[in-house]
Design an enzyme around this catalytic site. Structure first.
Site: not given
Lengths: 430, 430
Positions: B141, B344
């Protein structure tokens, strides 16, 4: 399944969730009801912090049904469509205008509170002057020293005058001693404990006197509480970007009043290129410290500003300052040493002997002193009740006690001998 | 007096407040109603961000009448009595237990979001190892690189595998090349774009192989979204403090769902002495980055955890992962290259040609790829509708167009040749 939470003044039962079980709605409603009850009485005695509890955002409760996130740079918007950017921009325009910075020359955002505002302001200074030194007075908010430590910037802590203002002579000496490095100065427009306003003009003059040209310094103004007060108080010193200052920050939950901590940071647009970094994922620039930023606070601030208007805010400021004068005078009339800076709503006085008393009135202590911050929710009745109880309890703490340790503390060093009512100074005065 | 705010998808009129006038209640109610209307439709197409919009906190709306501030260290409480510390401690206990750290061995707090969690985790690493080097994969991120820059720590960016996981071999090479400096490793338990889970065990083994003993490394886990998923997914890799990791952070508004950005950071208590600094003014320690912290978010998180319980969360995780498989298969069935990591809920596919289409579905793009994050509010109907529209529009974008620039982008480098449906790879596959 349940545990008592008696810390922090809450005497309630909250269900622990460490067993990972579901809890039914009725049990949770019960906990929330008890909690609401426990906190609803705090307001009547909440005197020690600069938090305005007199607000009503009932018109906005529906917003709680939405996740709102102003991720990225408010001036660009982002691809995260659940945002309140238009409100945020309105709020920023308002403050830029208040502090006299043109619309096309400012940059800013709604922060998570005063700490982030100080952090970001000082960061802008550091990015402009990577080898700069931070100067801050010892009465600065603790977040300023934390920012210096986190950002790995050397910080010179400068002493203060009795008023709480930065010691201008000492600042000058420090500047001269470090003339080879740019100066990042964090000023207090209202210190946390004494409400002292550093004299921006005097500091700018000192910088000039010490040979710091405008390309060698950055001035950040921590105006957490007073940034919403001095512009509305006739005769109070200006906060203005017409002066060569770099950034100003305030807290939204302080004078204005807001359910959550929040704040506003305004700086000059030309500085922000240093901080920019394009993030394709959000189709914006990652110019802020926190990245994802709550979208509710900007709407709350927008609402409060609209509702009050300039005139409403001016009335509130005058009312708070007037009540602060009243409190100072009451305390002095009762022989309690007290002090109030000009344009301030923070009355400083001797620390109450009894921690239970301090806790009841949510007082914030520092060394031998304590203070009351007269916010909008603080009525004259509250102040009368506080003074009466203080006077009465104080008699019990000290009366008939000749032991020096059980006498009112000397606060001459904190608020000046002329404001101290300790045994020694009272004698000198009389 | 009024201005149109058509940026950011809002086509509404909001009153500017730059004239400092009061605005009457009816005008403001009108603005709020329009705003609520404009955002209420976004949810139906909100596919691109890991934000769960399916929540209901109506039982907590009364809390908005109070300012709540958890300033200071949650484990100590503070003299600021309007806090929600008991709820915060409950929430922290829950996560410490989830990630297998004993109650008397953890320290943590509810943060303002994932960015602050990463910032604080990496800060703990830096304070332990002032001359340490940060290692983070290029798929981390953006807040991780920002933290490195703000904290003035050298950062080595490591490449990634096709899956999005950190390139373990490259990490090893980097570690060996910098063996003289302690390692602060920021791992992704679910990368932002591809939802890849870095293999904690493999990284710990690599550290050992490279000669880094436990007193020479710190591992921070950015588990923003997946930290609330993998513990509930049978067979998914553990997040556990029984391994020598230093900190884990998640976002409260992601899997759990919350009106405001917030997060949880958990680290080991023994590290926190490095960060502590007593602040008398709040009768607490200033251990957190933001200082003043909203007191509402911990109650929202507490409420959601209680309401769902372990079983409820498990069901939600299974449902989201199942729907993600469905979406991947649908896309592939329609000849659109798509990819989904194990455990996921993030389906990665070729970037839609048309920005208007991407905006309508709040898609987040990066280079040639885009993704859908299947959160709880995402129904099968939404996915069907999205796929149908994508397929239809895609025909219009590319059909009959022999110009290479107007063909579906090649995403072989992003998600593997076997998942790419570009003209070249489709031919190879068939």
């Amino acid at each position: 399944m349940e545990k008592a939470a008696q810390e922090n003044g809450h005497s309630m039962i909250i269900p622990t969730i460490s067993q990972f079980n579901r809890v039914n709605d009725a049990d949770m409603a019960n906990v929330i009801a008890h909690y609401l009850d426990s906190i609803s009485h705090i307001r009547d005695h909440f005197l020690g912090y600069p938090t305005n509890l007199d607000f009503n955002y009932d018109a906005l409760v529906q917003l709680l049904r939405f996740h709102l996130n102003n991720v990225g740079d408010p001036s660009m918007g982002s691809s995260f469509s659940l945002n309140s950017n238009p409100f945020e921009l309105c709020v920023l325009d308002w403050f830029a205008k208040l502090w006299q910075l043109e619309k096309n020359e400012y940059w800013g955002y709604v922060t998570s509170g005063g700490t982030e505002g100080n952090f970001q302001g000082i960061l802008v200074g550091r990015e402009l002057y990577p080898d700069g030194i931070i100067y801050a007075s010892r009465d600065s908010h603790y977040s300023v020293l934390k920012a210096a430590r986190l950002l790995r910037v050397k910080c010179v802590v400068v002493g203060t005058l009795i008023s709480g203002e930065i010691d201008y002579d000492e600042l000058k000496e420090s500047l001269l001693a470090n003339k080879d490095k740019p100066a990042i100065i964090s000023l207090n427009i209202g210190t946390t404990v004494k409400g002292a306003i550093d004299d921006i003009d005097l500091v700018l003059q000192s910088l000039e006197d010490c040979g710091f040209t405008q390309d060698r310094f950055y001035v950040h103004c921590d105006a957490a509480l007073f940034g919403m007060m001095v512009p509305f108080d006739v005769g109070a010193p200006d906060i203005s970007f017409k002066k060569p200052i770099g950034s100003v920050t305030i807290s939204g939950h302080k004078f204005l009043g807001c359910p959550m901590p929040c704040g506003i940071l305004i700086t000059r647009l030309k500085y922000i290129d240093f901080l920019s970094s394009e993030v394709e994922y959000i189709a914006s620039k990652d110019t802020t410290i926190t990245g994802s930023r709550g979208g509710h606070a900007p709407i709350f601030i927008w609402y409060a500003l609209n509702k009050k208007g300039f005139n409403g805010l001016q009335e509130e400021v005058q009312e708070c300052v007037k009540k602060a004068v009243y409190l100072r005078d009451c305390l002095k009339d009762h022989g309690i040493g007290a002090f109030l800076n000009k344009f301030s709503n923070i009355v400083v006085f001797e620390r109450p002997q009894d921690d239970e008393f301090a806790r009841k009135w949510s007082l914030a202590n520092k060394g031998n002193i304590s203070h009351v911050v007269v916010m909008k929710h603080v009525s004259l009745e509250m102040l009368d009740s506080f003074v009466n109880e203080f006077v009465k309890e104080r008699c019990a703490w000290y009366e008939g006690n000749s032991n020096r340790q059980m006498q009112p503390p000397c606060v001459a060093e904190d608020i000046g001998a002329e404001n101290c009512a300790c045994a020694f100074h009272k004698i000198l005065i009389s």
